[in-house]
Write an enzyme that holds these catalytic residues in place. Structure first.
Site, PDB file in Angstrom:
ATOM      1  N   HIS C 119      -3.845  -5.303 -11.524  1.00 22.01           N
ATOM      2  CA  HIS C 119      -2.970  -6.136 -10.710  1.00 22.01           C
ATOM      3  C   HIS C 119      -3.840  -7.195 -10.032  1.00 22.01           C
ATOM      4  O   HIS C 119      -5.006  -6.943  -9.743  1.00 22.01           O
ATOM      5  CB  HIS C 119      -2.319  -5.221  -9.661  1.00 22.01           C
ATOM      6  N   ASP C 196      -6.874   2.111  -7.368  1.00 23.41           N
ATOM      7  CA  ASP C 196      -5.658   1.483  -6.863  1.00 23.41           C
ATOM      8  C   ASP C 196      -4.501   2.414  -7.215  1.00 23.41           C
ATOM      9  O   ASP C 196      -4.033   2.427  -8.352  1.00 23.41           O
ATOM     10  CB  ASP C 196      -5.510   0.109  -7.523  1.00 23.41           C
ATOM     11  N   GLN C 199       0.859   2.517  -7.688  1.00 24.01           N
ATOM     12  CA  GLN C 199       2.001   2.876  -8.519  1.00 24.01           C
ATOM     13  C   GLN C 199       2.193   4.383  -8.683  1.00 24.01           C
ATOM     14  O   GLN C 199       3.196   4.804  -9.253  1.00 24.01           O
ATOM     15  CB  GLN C 199       1.876   2.224  -9.900  1.00 24.01           C
ATOM     16  N   LYS C 222       5.887   1.430  -1.561  1.00 20.48           N
ATOM     17  CA  LYS C 222       6.103   1.832  -2.949  1.00 20.48           C
ATOM     18  C   LYS C 222       6.319   3.333  -3.062  1.00 20.48           C
ATOM     19  O   LYS C 222       6.410   3.874  -4.164  1.00 20.48           O
ATOM     20  CB  LYS C 222       4.917   1.390  -3.813  1.00 20.48           C
ATOM     21  N   CYS C 360       2.231 -10.028 -11.519  1.00 22.48           N
ATOM     22  CA  CYS C 360       0.877 -10.088 -10.930  1.00 22.48           C
ATOM     23  C   CYS C 360      -0.179  -9.521 -11.872  1.00 22.48           C
ATOM     24  O   CYS C 360      -1.146  -8.886 -11.432  1.00 22.48           O
ATOM     25  CB  CYS C 360       0.823  -9.382  -9.589  1.00 22.48           C
TER      26      CYS C 360
HETATM   27  C1  LIG Z   1      -0.882  -1.584  -9.313  1.00 23.50           C
HETATM   28  C2  LIG Z   1      -0.684  -2.358  -8.045  1.00 23.50           C
HETATM   29  N1  LIG Z   1      -1.741  -2.646  -7.283  1.00 23.50           N
HETATM   30  C3  LIG Z   1      -1.609  -3.324  -6.130  1.00 23.50           C
HETATM   31  C4  LIG Z   1      -0.393  -3.762  -5.690  1.00 23.50           C
HETATM   32  C5  LIG Z   1      -0.319  -4.513  -4.401  1.00 23.50           C
HETATM   33  O1  LIG Z   1       0.357  -3.783  -3.418  1.00 23.50           O
HETATM   34  P1  LIG Z   1       0.893  -4.502  -2.099  1.00 23.50           P
HETATM   35  O2  LIG Z   1       1.630  -5.701  -2.565  1.00 23.50           O
HETATM   36  O3  LIG Z   1       1.766  -3.494  -1.458  1.00 23.50           O
HETATM   37  O4  LIG Z   1      -0.304  -4.864  -1.273  1.00 23.50           O
HETATM   38  C6  LIG Z   1       0.747  -3.477  -6.463  1.00 23.50           C
HETATM   39  C7  LIG Z   1       2.096  -3.902  -6.070  1.00 23.50           C
HETATM   40  O5  LIG Z   1       2.450  -5.038  -6.017  1.00 23.50           O
HETATM   41  C8  LIG Z   1       0.593  -2.759  -7.670  1.00 23.50           C
HETATM   42  O6  LIG Z   1       1.640  -2.476  -8.435  1.00 23.50           O
END
Ligand SMILES: Cc1ncc(COP(=O)(O)O)c(C=O)c1O
Ligand SMILES: Cc1ncc(COP(=O)(O)O)c(C=O)c1O
Lengths: 402, 140, 402, 140
Positions: C119, C196, C199, C222, C360
Site C-alpha cells: 500500500h 503492516d 487488513q 478497519k 493506493c
Molecule cells: C494494507 C494497508 N496498509 C495501510 C493502509 C493505511 O491505513 P490508514 O489509511 O488507516 O492509515 C491501508 C488502508 O488504507 C491498507 O489497506
C-alpha cells in the site's frame, strides 16, 4: 443563541453529573448534544471512507468532509477552503509547520522567536529544530504580571529571524496576547508568524486574514468538537513551501516504485484515511459556535475570570499566578502550605474539576519560581454562582490544611 | 471532610507532610538520586550516605504534593540503617503493596496509610515517586 | 459469538440501509452498536482530558485510556502494555518507524526491502527516506497470480538491508502473505521487519511475539473501531531506538527553554492531547473482536472470496485481478468495455458498495498493465447470498454496456 | 435501468465513450497536455496542433471512465477550429456549467448531457478532467 440561560442543558455531561463544576476547559471542553449526535449519526447512518468512493454512502461522506473544510475556512476568515488542512490537533499542526515548512528555510545562525508563555507544543518543535539546524531559539520574556514585552519582541526580531510563533491566550496563566500587534511587528521585518489559537478559537472573534496570520492552528476538542481533529491554516503565499512530512494514500498525484509526485496543499498534508467522523464532529462544533456571539463569549469569559480573581484573592495565603492586563477565562493560583495537586484533589472530591500541574508550560512556571499551579479555566456554561461555590470550597480547604 | 479524602489524607500523611524527616539539601552531589514526576512537575532529590554497603544517613529535598512528600519522608526514615539489599527489598515491598500485593503481610502503620490510593489511582504515582527512584538506583 | 446468524443486527448501518450490500470493508468497516455507544457514552458521561488530572472524571478517563493499552497488548500478543503506542492510524504508525527509527539507522548504500504489494502508506515513507539517505529501495516483485516470491526476498536480503516492510494481506488483490516465513528469512540475516497489519488485524489470528514482528501497525477503523486511531507495536529491543518525531505536551520528562528530556516509548510517541474517545472506541472494538473466533473469521472471509471469485469469473469478459494461492476476503476484477468507475457507479445505484481505482497500490496495478480495478472486500456481516445478488447485478451491467 | 443512472449515462455520453472523436496517440510531444485524476488513476493526453493562434486539429488518448472519456471526446471535437481565446471561453463556460452556473444560457445538447452530474457530485471530477487541463494550459 447569545449565551442563553439554558446553555448547560445542551451539554449531556451536566445531566449525568448535575453537581459537576467543570473548570478544566483549557484542557478540553465538554461536548454539546449536537456534536455527539453528529458523530453517532455518521457512524450509524452515513459511515464510509472518502477518497473517491462512487457509491452513494462514500460520495456523501466525501462531500460532507469537504463541506466542513469550507465551513472551517469561512469560520476562521480564510478566503478559500483550500487554505485549510485537517490534522489530528494543534500539536500535529505546529509540528507540520516546523518539520514541513521551517526546516527547509532554516540555516545555521538563523533564529526562531517564541514567547515565554508558549505551551510545550509551541516550544519543543522549535527547540528541536533550532538544535538540529544550529539556529537560535529566542524567547521573549514576560513581566511579573505575565505580559509579553513588545519592545523585547522588537529587539529580538532581526534579519535572521525566520519565524515568530505565538499563542493567542496562555493556557497556563490566561494572558490574552496582542496578537495583531505582534504580527504587525514581525511582518514589518518580513518575518512570518504562526499563531497557536488552541485557547481562543471558537469563543473569540477571529479572522485570520485581517489578523494577518501566516500559519494558524487549533484543536477541535477545545472548542466543543471531538478529540483527534485539528486544523492547520496556511496563508496562500506559504502553501507551496509547506511540504508533507507524512506519506501515504490520498495525497498523491502519481506513485511509481522509483518516485512519487504529491498533490498540493492541503491534500498533501492528509496522508492516510482521515478522521472522517471527527471532521464531521468538528463541523457540528463550528455550527454550534456560529450560533454564538463571539464578542459576547469573550466578554463572558473575561468577566468570569475577573470575578474569580477577585474572589479567590480575598483568601489569605492564596496567590494569583499572573495578573496580565488582558486575559481570557483562565485563573491560575497557588495556596500556601497546600500543594496544587492536593488542592485539586480536595476540589475534585467536591465535584469541582480543576487542573493542577505545570500545564505544559514548565519553563514559564520555573521562571516564576514555581513547579505547579492550580488552574480554573472557564467556558460558556460556567457562572459566577459556580465560582462562589468554588470560593467556599477553597476556604474550607484552607481551614483544613491550617 | 469527605470520608474518602479523610482516608487518603490520614494523620500520618499530614504529619509527615508538615514535618518531613531529614528534609534538607545536602552537599554530596555524587550520591544524589532524582525522583521526578514529569506530568506534574514534582521533583525530589534524595541524598544517601553509605558505609560498607549500609545506608548510614538519608536526606531528601524538593517539591511535591502531600502524598509524595509524606511517602518520601517515610522512605527516608526507613532507609537509614538498612543494607542495600534490605533497602531494595523494602522498596520492592512498598511498590508491590501499592499495586495491591501482600496486603495482609504488611503490618506497618505508616505504610498501610497508603492503601487508600486504591481509590485514587491517579495518586499512585505520587505514593511511589521516591520509592521507585530509590529502587531503580539500588537495582543498577 | 462465532459468526452468529444475526451478526448484521449488531451494525446500525444495516438497520438504516436495509438493502445495503457493503463490500468496501478494505477501505473501512462498519461500526457495531457497542463501539458507537462506547464513544457516545464517553462524551456524554465520562468526558475529560487525561494526563494527570486528579478530579474523578479525568482520573477515570486516564485509567480507561491505559486499560485499552493493556487490552490492545493482550489482544495482539504483546508481553506488556508498554510495547504499544497509540497513533492516528496505520499511515501514522509506519511514518513514525520511517522517520523515528530507520532514518537514524540508514546510511548511504544501505537498502530497504518492500514487496510490490505494498500500500502507498508502506511504500512512500521508505521511498522518501531512501532518496534522502541515498539508500536503495528494493521491491520484491509478485508473480502473475499476485504471490510474492520468497526466493527473490532471499536474494534481496543482504548485509546492507536495514528493514523489511511487508503487508499481511494485500488490500488491492487480496494476497495473504506468508508473513511468518518472511520474518524468519529476514531475521536469519539480522534484518528487522515491519508488518503492516491493516487488513488482517481483528479477524485473523495474531500473536506479534510468535510471529516475530519487530514493528506492527494497524488502524482501528478497519476493525470496527473509530476513525483517527491506530496502533504502533514496537518489540522491546527496538524501543530505545525509535525517537519521537512529533513534540508537545504529555511526552516529556522535563522542559527548559534550552533543552528537553523525553519520556520513554510509548509515551514519547504520544505528543499532545490524545484521541481519548477514539482510544475508548478502539477498546470497545477489541472487546467485540475478542468475542469472535479469529480462525473462523479468517475461514469465512476466504470462503466468501472463493465463492465470489468463482461466481464473477463465470461472466464472460470479467477478469479476476490476482489469483494468489492464499488470500483474504478481497476480490479485484475488471470487465471488458466497462471502466471500473462506471461499474462501481452502476453497482452503487443497486445498493452495492464496492470501490474502484488503484486502491493506493498504483505501482502494483501499473506492473499488471492496469490503471484501476473494481474491488469487493468482505467482512463478517457479508454472505454468499449477497454475492449472488452482486453477480446478478454484474450480469445486468454487462448486458447494458454491450 | 435505474432512471438516475439513465440520466447520467445518456445516449450522447455512451456514444462518445464507445466511439471517441480523434482518439489517437500523436507524435508531437511538445504540444501534449496531460489530464490526470490522481485519486482514480485516470489519465488522458491531449495533442493540439495550432496555427496562427488557432487550433487546427485536436486529438486525445488515454484511460478513463465513460464520463471522462465522453467529455474529453466532446471537448476535442469542439476545440478544433477555435482560436485560443475562444477555446478558453469554451472551457471556462463548461467548468462553470458543471458548477451549476449559466444553465439557461447553454443550449448545446452535448454539454447539457453533463448536467446530470449534479446528482453524482463524485463524478464532477470525471466530467471536467480534460476541460480543466486544457483550460489550465490555455491560461498559462
Ligand atoms: C494494507 C494497508 N496498509 C495501510 C493502509 C493505511 O491505513 P490508514 O489509511 O488507516 O492509515 C491501508 C488502508 O488504507 C491498507 O489497506
Ligand atoms: C495554548 C495551547 N497550545 C497547544 C495545545 C496543544 O493542543 P493539543 O493537545 O490539542 O494538540 C494546547 C492544549 O493542550 C494549548 O492550550
Amino acid at each position: 443563541m447569545t449565551l442563553p440561560q439554558n446553555i448547560k442543558s445542551h451539554f449531556p455531561i451536566f445531566t449525568h453529573h448535575p453537581g459537576l463544576l467543570y473548570f478544566d476547559n483549557a484542557a478540553t471542553t465538554q461536548r454539546p448534544q449536537v456534536v455527539i449526535e453528529a458523530i453517532e449519526k455518521f457512524y450509524k447512518e452515513e459511515n464510509a471512507n472518502i477518497h473517491r468512493g462512487v457509491y452513494p454512502l462514500s460520495a456523501r461522506a466525501s462531500q460532507a468532509y469537504e463541506r466542513v473544510r469550507a465551513q472551517v475556512a469561512n469560520f476562521i476568515g480564510a478566503a478559500n477552503s483550500k487554505d485549510v488542512a485537517f490534522t489530528s490537533g494543534t500539536t500535529d499542526s505546529i509540528n507540520r509547520v516546523a518539520s514541513g515548512y521551517l526546516k527547509k528555510q532554516l540555516e545555521e545562525g538563523d533564529n526562531i522567536i517564541i514567547s515565554a508563555l508558549a505551551h510545550h507544543a509551541n516550544l519543543i518543535p522549535w527547540q528541536m529544530l533550532a538544535e538540529e539546524k544550529k539556529a537560535e531559539l529566542r524567547v521573549i520574556s514576560v513581566d511579573a504580571q505575565g505580559n509579553v514585552d513588545l519592545n523585547e519582541l522588537l529587539k529580538k526580531l532581526d534579519r535572521r529571524s525566520r519565524l515568530l510563533a505565538i499563542t493567542s491566550i496562555s493556557n497556563s496563566i490566561g494572558t490574552l496576547n496582542p496578537v495583531a500587534e505582534m504580527i504587525d511587528l514581525a511582518h514589518r521585518k518580513g518575518v512570518p508568524v504562526l499563531v497557536d489559537g488552541a485557547q481562543s478559537t471558537g469563543l473569540y472573534p477571529l479572522n485570520v486574514r485581517t489578523l494577518g496570520a501566516d500559519f494558524y492552528t487549533f484543536s477541535a476538542h477545545k472548542m466543543f468538537g471531538p478529540f483527534g481533529v485539528g486544523v492547520l491554516y496556511v496563508r496562500p503565499r506559504y502553501q507551496d513551501q509547506i511540504k508533507p512530512i507524512h506519506f501515504g494514500g490520498g495525497m498523491i498525484k502519481r506513485v511509481q516504485f522509483s518516485k512519487t509526485e504529491f498533490l498540493d496543499f492541503p491534500k498533501n498534508q492528509e496522508a492516510g484515511t482521515p478522521n472522517v467522523a471527527g471532521v464531521i464532529g468538528l463541523g457540528a462544533a463550528i455550527s454550534f459556535c456560529e450560533k454564538l456571539d463571539q464578542v459576547q463569549c469573550a466578554k463572558h469569559l473575561k468577566s468570569l475570570a475577573a470575578y474569580a480573581k477577585e474572589a479567590f484573592a480575598s483568601i489569605d495565603g492564596l496567590h494569583l499566578v499572573g495578573q496580565p492586563k488582558d486575559y481570557g477565562g483562565i485563573v491560575s493560583f497557588t495556596m500556601d502550605q497546600v500543594h496544587p495537586h492536593d488542592l485539586a484533589q480536595f476540589l475534585g472530591e467536591e465535584g469541582i474539576a480543576v487542573r493542577a500541574g505545570h500545564h505544559c508550560t514548565q519553563p514559564l512556571l520555573e521562571s516564576m519560581g514555581l513547579a505547579a499551579t492550580t488552574r480554573a479555566s472557564f467556558s460558556i456554561y460556567n457562572s459566577t454562582a459556580e465560582i462562589d461555590q468554588m470560593l467556599e470550597a477553597l476556604k474550607a480547604i484552607k481551614k483544613f490544611w491550617e | 471532610m469527605n470520608p474518602r479524602l479523610k482516608n487518603l489524607y490520614k494523620e500520618v500523611i499530614l504529619m509527615h507532610n508538615a514535618k518531613p524527616f531529614h528534609f534538607q539539601k545536602m552537599e554530596n552531589e555524587e550520591g544524589m538520586i532524582e525522583a521526578n514526576n514529569p506530568l506534574c512537575g514534582d521533583r525530589f532529590q534524595f541524598f544517601l550516605q553509605e558505609e560498607n554497603g549500609r545506608i548510614t544517613a538519608a536526606h531528601f529535598h524538593g517539591f511535591g504534593c502531600a502524598i509524595s512528600k509524606a511517602s518520601a519522608s517515610i522512605l527516608t526514615q526507613k532507609l537509614e540503617g538498612k543494607t542495600r539489599l534490605e533497602a531494595q527489598s523494602l522498596c520492592a515491598g512498598f511498590l508491590g503493596f501499592i499495586e495491591g500485593e501482600n496486603r495482609e503481610a504488611i503490618s506497618d502503620q505508616e505504610i498501610e496509610a497508603f492503601a487508600a490510593v486504591d481509590e485514587f489511582p491517579a495518586r499512585k504515582d505520587c505514593a511511589i515517586l521516591g520509592w521507585k527512584a530509590i529502587n531503580d538506583y539500588l537495582s543498577k
